[in-house]
Design a protein around this motif. Sequence first.
Motif, PDB file in Angstrom:
ATOM      1  N   GLU A 191      45.511  44.686  72.290  1.00 15.32           N
ATOM      2  CA  GLU A 191      46.580  44.623  73.281  1.00 15.32           C
ATOM      3  C   GLU A 191      47.932  44.411  72.608  1.00 15.32           C
ATOM      4  N   ARG A 192      47.963  43.494  71.631  1.00 17.71           N
ATOM      5  CA  ARG A 192      49.216  43.203  70.931  1.00 17.71           C
ATOM      6  C   ARG A 192      48.965  43.209  69.422  1.00 17.71           C
ATOM      7  N   PRO A 193      48.936  44.408  68.823  1.00 19.23           N
ATOM      8  CA  PRO A 193      48.594  44.496  67.395  1.00 19.23           C
ATOM      9  C   PRO A 193      49.600  43.782  66.488  1.00 19.23           C
ATOM     10  N   ASP A 194      50.776  43.443  67.031  1.00 21.42           N
ATOM     11  CA  ASP A 194      51.787  42.757  66.228  1.00 21.42           C
ATOM     12  C   ASP A 194      51.734  41.237  66.370  1.00 21.42           C
ATOM     13  N   ASP A 195      50.750  40.723  67.107  1.00 22.17           N
ATOM     14  CA  ASP A 195      50.692  39.261  67.262  1.00 22.17           C
ATOM     15  C   ASP A 195      49.238  38.815  67.397  1.00 22.17           C
ATOM     16  N   LEU A 196      48.575  38.687  66.252  1.00 20.80           N
ATOM     17  CA  LEU A 196      47.151  38.327  66.234  1.00 20.80           C
ATOM     18  C   LEU A 196      46.980  36.985  65.535  1.00 20.80           C
ATOM     19  N   GLU A 197      46.084  36.144  66.074  1.00 18.66           N
ATOM     20  CA  GLU A 197      45.825  34.871  65.399  1.00 18.66           C
ATOM     21  C   GLU A 197      44.938  35.125  64.180  1.00 18.66           C
ATOM     22  N   LEU A 198      45.283  34.486  63.066  1.00 18.71           N
ATOM     23  CA  LEU A 198      44.432  34.612  61.876  1.00 18.71           C
ATOM     24  C   LEU A 198      44.176  33.230  61.307  1.00 18.71           C
ATOM     25  N   SER A 203      33.440  25.530  55.307  1.00 15.54           N
ATOM     26  CA  SER A 203      32.558  24.490  55.862  1.00 15.54           C
ATOM     27  C   SER A 203      33.119  23.888  57.150  1.00 15.54           C
ATOM     28  N   GLY A 204      33.616  24.726  58.034  1.00 16.18           N
ATOM     29  CA  GLY A 204      34.116  24.239  59.318  1.00 16.18           C
ATOM     30  C   GLY A 204      35.491  23.604  59.252  1.00 16.18           C
ATOM     31  N   ARG A 205      36.061  23.492  58.081  1.00 17.80           N
ATOM     32  CA  ARG A 205      37.384  22.893  57.922  1.00 17.80           C
ATOM     33  C   ARG A 205      38.417  24.021  57.870  1.00 17.80           C
ATOM     34  N   VAL A 206      39.342  24.010  58.834  1.00 16.52           N
ATOM     35  CA  VAL A 206      40.344  25.078  58.897  1.00 16.52           C
ATOM     36  C   VAL A 206      41.424  24.814  57.848  1.00 16.52           C
ATOM     37  N   LEU A 207      41.621  25.780  56.958  1.00 14.64           N
ATOM     38  CA  LEU A 207      42.597  25.628  55.870  1.00 14.64           C
ATOM     39  C   LEU A 207      43.918  26.315  56.205  1.00 14.64           C
ATOM     40  N   GLN A 208      43.836  27.433  56.890  1.00 10.34           N
ATOM     41  CA  GLN A 208      45.039  28.183  57.259  1.00 10.34           C
ATOM     42  C   GLN A 208      44.896  28.643  58.695  1.00 10.34           C
ATOM     43  N   LYS A 209      46.001  28.621  59.412  1.00 14.12           N
ATOM     44  CA  LYS A 209      46.009  29.134  60.780  1.00 14.12           C
ATOM     45  C   LYS A 209      47.411  29.625  61.071  1.00 14.12           C
ATOM     46  N   GLY A 210      47.528  30.788  61.672  1.00 15.69           N
ATOM     47  CA  GLY A 210      48.842  31.314  62.004  1.00 15.69           C
ATOM     48  C   GLY A 210      48.710  32.499  62.937  1.00 15.69           C
ATOM     49  N   ARG A 211      49.832  33.122  63.218  1.00 19.97           N
ATOM     50  CA  ARG A 211      49.832  34.339  64.021  1.00 19.97           C
ATOM     51  C   ARG A 211      50.641  35.389  63.291  1.00 19.97           C
ATOM     52  N   THR A 240      49.541  42.062  54.208  1.00 22.02           N
ATOM     53  CA  THR A 240      50.846  41.757  54.812  1.00 22.02           C
ATOM     54  C   THR A 240      51.346  40.331  54.588  1.00 22.02           C
ATOM     55  N   GLY A 241      50.676  39.559  53.738  1.00 20.54           N
ATOM     56  CA  GLY A 241      51.157  38.202  53.466  1.00 20.54           C
ATOM     57  C   GLY A 241      50.332  37.158  54.197  1.00 20.54           C
ATOM     58  N   THR A 242      50.479  35.914  53.768  1.00 18.81           N
ATOM     59  CA  THR A 242      49.584  34.863  54.259  1.00 18.81           C
ATOM     60  C   THR A 242      50.347  33.738  54.954  1.00 18.81           C
ATOM     61  N   PRO A 243      49.743  33.144  56.001  1.00 17.70           N
ATOM     62  CA  PRO A 243      50.361  31.991  56.665  1.00 17.70           C
ATOM     63  C   PRO A 243      50.220  30.734  55.790  1.00 17.70           C
ATOM     64  N   PRO A 244      50.852  29.617  56.191  1.00 18.68           N
ATOM     65  CA  PRO A 244      50.777  28.403  55.372  1.00 18.68           C
ATOM     66  C   PRO A 244      49.359  27.846  55.290  1.00 18.68           C
ATOM     67  N   GLY A 245      49.164  26.946  54.301  1.00 19.54           N
ATOM     68  CA  GLY A 245      47.871  26.274  54.153  1.00 19.54           C
ATOM     69  C   GLY A 245      47.130  26.661  52.892  1.00 19.54           C
ATOM     70  N   VAL A 246      47.808  27.346  51.962  1.00 13.22           N
ATOM     71  CA  VAL A 246      47.116  27.696  50.711  1.00 13.22           C
ATOM     72  C   VAL A 246      46.871  26.433  49.892  1.00 13.22           C
ATOM     73  N   GLY A 247      45.869  26.510  48.995  1.00 16.58           N
ATOM     74  CA  GLY A 247      45.451  25.326  48.238  1.00 16.58           C
ATOM     75  C   GLY A 247      46.508  24.823  47.269  1.00 16.58           C
ATOM     76  N   MET A 248      47.254  25.757  46.681  1.00 11.62           N
ATOM     77  CA  MET A 248      48.272  25.400  45.690  1.00 11.62           C
ATOM     78  C   MET A 248      49.331  24.477  46.279  1.00 11.62           C
ATOM     79  N   ALA A 249      49.620  24.653  47.581  1.00 12.48           N
ATOM     80  CA  ALA A 249      50.712  23.900  48.202  1.00 12.48           C
ATOM     81  C   ALA A 249      50.231  22.576  48.798  1.00 12.48           C
TER      82      ALA A 249
END
Length: 287
Positions: A191-198, A203-211, A240-249
Amino acid sequence: MRIASRLGRAVIVEGNLCADIAIASKGALSHHIDDLYEDWEEFLEWARADAPKGDQPFEVSELDAPVQRPRQVFGIGLNYLDHAAESGVTVPSSATVFTKFPTCLVGPTATVLLPSTTVDWEVELVVVIGRTADRVSEDDAWAHVAGLTVGQDISERTVQLAGPVPQFSLGKSYRTFGPIGPWLVTPDELERPDDLELQCSVSGRVLQKGRTGQMVFSVSELIAQISQVCPMLPGDLLFTGTPPGVGMARKPQEFLQPGMTLISEIEGIGKLANPVAAGPGHPQSAG
Ligand code: ZN
């Protein structure tokens, strides 16, 4: 429509069933998924007129990467504001582009092999080009897209950031550092290919979340910018690039460890589940 490569053969996917494209087209279309992108219009025409119904059950573990040997793989750095902030850099006025060399690509359940103890995760929306994009405008960009898939831009941070000039392309191209899949989804399915949650989790622990709607440069802006410099060819990939939450940061920093399973998912597309193991170079490697 969803298409995948199952045990080396291109298939249309419907739920947990699939249909073999070469067999259904009586040999008019190739069994190799990369060949379909070469003549994507012809494939779409056939699929619109005669798309076969899925009749064979399949397992996701049987799926290969939905693009296997693209001629070009574009990666974008710092394309989410909060990721740029966590990386301590200001957002550039045009996209930061690097390549992942295509030999790093693997399928949706392939094992990621760690060459060191500083390997990081980056869940990303990946665009597959379906029609040559040569100096296209933003308005025209989506017409050149075959579909979308989920990707991981796995990154060895020591190599990436060492040296007088960062080595993005090398640090992100170790073998197995480009899981993609599980299938390609055509944009009309979303429906909205330009706004998808990723999101990405272990192990059930969310490391990154964004849209993807939070990207600094949208899919159409990226295609417009890159295609001014070089034509984007059928089957080419754009990470296309990654949302916040990478391990390095993270404080303290965290990296992938043998025994983990990395889950990467995008709303409306699907998910990757990649086990992580010690590879050559890693202290826990047997080799
Ligand atoms: Zn990335």
